[in-house]
Design an enzyme around this catalytic site. Structure first.
Site, PDB file in Angstrom:
ATOM      1  N   ASP A 113     -12.103   1.500  11.558  1.00  0.00           N
ATOM      2  CA  ASP A 113     -10.911   2.340  11.684  1.00  0.00           C
ATOM      3  C   ASP A 113     -11.120   3.606  12.510  1.00  0.00           C
ATOM      4  O   ASP A 113     -10.256   4.491  12.528  1.00  0.00           O
ATOM      5  CB  ASP A 113     -10.358   2.677  10.300  1.00  0.00           C
ATOM      6  CG  ASP A 113      -9.568   1.499   9.724  1.00  0.00           C
ATOM      7  OD1 ASP A 113      -9.059   0.690  10.521  1.00  0.00           O
ATOM      8  OD2 ASP A 113      -9.471   1.381   8.493  1.00  0.00           O
ATOM      9  N   ASP A 174      -5.256  -5.470  11.102  1.00  0.00           N
ATOM     10  CA  ASP A 174      -5.029  -4.054  11.417  1.00  0.00           C
ATOM     11  C   ASP A 174      -5.868  -3.578  12.611  1.00  0.00           C
ATOM     12  O   ASP A 174      -5.530  -2.607  13.284  1.00  0.00           O
ATOM     13  CB  ASP A 174      -5.379  -3.164  10.212  1.00  0.00           C
ATOM     14  CG  ASP A 174      -5.032  -3.780   8.869  1.00  0.00           C
ATOM     15  OD1 ASP A 174      -5.097  -5.011   8.740  1.00  0.00           O
ATOM     16  OD2 ASP A 174      -4.728  -3.028   7.927  1.00  0.00           O
TER      17      ASP A 174
HETATM   18  N1  GLY Z   1      -4.970  -0.389   7.738  1.00  0.00           N
HETATM   19  C1  GLY Z   1      -4.792  -0.396   6.344  1.00  0.00           C
HETATM   20  C2  GLY Z   1      -3.389  -0.408   5.936  1.00  0.00           C
HETATM   21  O1  GLY Z   1      -2.506  -0.747   6.683  1.00  0.00           O
HETATM   22  O2  GLY Z   1      -3.129  -0.063   4.784  1.00  0.00           O
END
Ligand code: GLY
Length: 392
Positions: A113, A174
């Site tokens: 992330d 994601d």
């Molecule tokens: N990327 C984690 C979420 O969307 O909660």
């Protein structure tokens, strides 16, 4: 980058509505930014922003300074800086950017992330101001992300090992929002490796995450040594094989972003496929559930899925032919109007805007305000206004 601005895409009456919402956003952010200028908020509690830069300074705990949404407050400030040209927004944005340096030193708390964290902060800063320190931070983050690539499985590893779980082979949808950091690094340095990794990951995502009906899996586990899919998980959705709405939108908008950076037609075709699945499932009232395959009751919602989808649909509407564009644009406007009418809080005493956001279907706390929901709501409204600063 193939992206274009379009400040002429909506009707006169929609334009009036957009202007009124942007005015409410601007008034609210003027007050809230002052109140929260030293924080990195992730959510509101009783209408007050929390502060992830203060909590849990232990690197091993993921909800403190290493929390994946810690770039969004800074990103919101850069969106406001671009909109208003007020220097104070740049100053507040840099508070987040500088505090995030602690993550580099601690290192172990970071995972894929880093894109969500440094694109809206350091990359945004560099794009707008050419700040050399910001470029250094962004390159550092890009190299950490590239280092998570599994060359046999051709995927970027998502998280570090979770308690008792071996996650060496896990990738999640994601990540399509982290790889724009790699596109940026190639655009900035002319070194093709970053973009090559990003495209190999996006190609794997098209193949392994997108189902024949246009819906997507949240988590796919690959064999980390031999490559190849081992199994899928429901992740933040209702169950394995279900359809977590925010995951659908990370794919919808994420593949558009990969198309914009690379021009690869299959990314746009895939984004449209996911978009058509998503649009076919938008309920009559425009309010999006946490999972399209969740039980009817309780009717849990996730407003963030609506705003991320709206951003992606607006971008698609700017790429496709004139006769196609309204399909995407109208779906986006329908969801945003529903939110403005009944899921937004523009009260100046409350720090959050977008209500009924839900982190995951099985989270005990649901229907809360999450800062990244506010970010994507603002991004979507600025897109409709035709004045947006593109973060991704
Ligand atoms: N990327 C984690 C979420 O969307 O909660």
């Amino acid at each position: 980058m193939k992206r274009k601005e379009d400040n002429n895409m909506i009707t006169a009456s929609d334009k009036k509505w957009v202007d009124s919402v942007v005015e409410k956003i601007t008034k609210k952010l003027e007050v809230v930014s002052e109140r929260s200028k030293d924080k990195i908020p992730a959510l509101t509690r009783d209408g007050v922003h929390d502060d992830r830069s203060m909590e849990n300074v232990d690197w091993n705990i993921d909800d403190g300074i290493n929390w994946w949404t810690n770039g969004f407050w800074g990103g919101m400030m850069w969106l406001m800086y671009h909109e208003t040209k007020e220097e104070r927004y740049a100053e507040i944005a840099r508070v987040s950017e500088e505090k995030l340096d602690r993550c580099f030193t601690q290192y172990y708390g970071l995972h894929h992330d880093v894109g969500f964290m440094w694109l809206p902060t350091a990359v945004a800063d560099y794009r707008l101001t050419k700040n050399g320190e910001a470029r250094r931070r962004a390159m550092h983050a890009a190299n950490l992300l590239a280092g998570r690539f599994n060359p046999v499985g051709k995927f970027i590893r998502a998280w570090n090992d979770l308690e008792g779980n071996d996650t060496r082979g896990w990738a999640i949808i994601d990540c399509l929002f982290n790889i724009p950091l790699l596109y940026w690094a190639t655009e900035e340095t002319n070194d093709p490796r970053y973009k090559q990794i990003a495209m190999m990951h996006a190609d794997t995502a098209m193949e392994a995450f997108v189902r024949p009906d246009g819906s997507v899996n949240h988590i796919v586990e690959f064999d980390p040594v031999q490559g190849g899919v081992v199994k899928t998980y429901g992740g933040q959705g209702y169950a394995e094989g279900s359809s977590w709405t925010r995951g659908q939108t990370w794919a919808l908008y994420g593949f558009v972003i990969s198309y914009l950076h690379t021009g690869k037609q299959e990314y746009l075709d895939t984004a449209k496929r996911v978009a058509h699945y998503f649009m076919a499932n938008i309920p009559e009232d425009g309010i999006i559930p946490v999972d399209f395959r969740q039980p009817k009751e309780p009717a849990w919602e996730d407003s963030i899925a609506a705003v991320v989808a709206a951003c992606g649909l607006i971008e698609i509407s700017k790429i496709v032919d004139e006769f196609e564009k309204d399909i995407y644009l109208n779906a986006a406007i329908k969801m945003l109007k529903a939110l403005d009418e009944s899921r937004c809080n523009f009260d100046l005493d409350n720090d959050g805007i977008l209500q009924n956001c839900t982190g995951a279907y099985h989270d005990p706390s649901k229907h809360i305000n999450l800062t990244y929901g506010d970010f994507y709501f603002i991004e979507a409204m600025f897109k409709l206004k035709g004045e947006e600063f593109f973060i991704w």
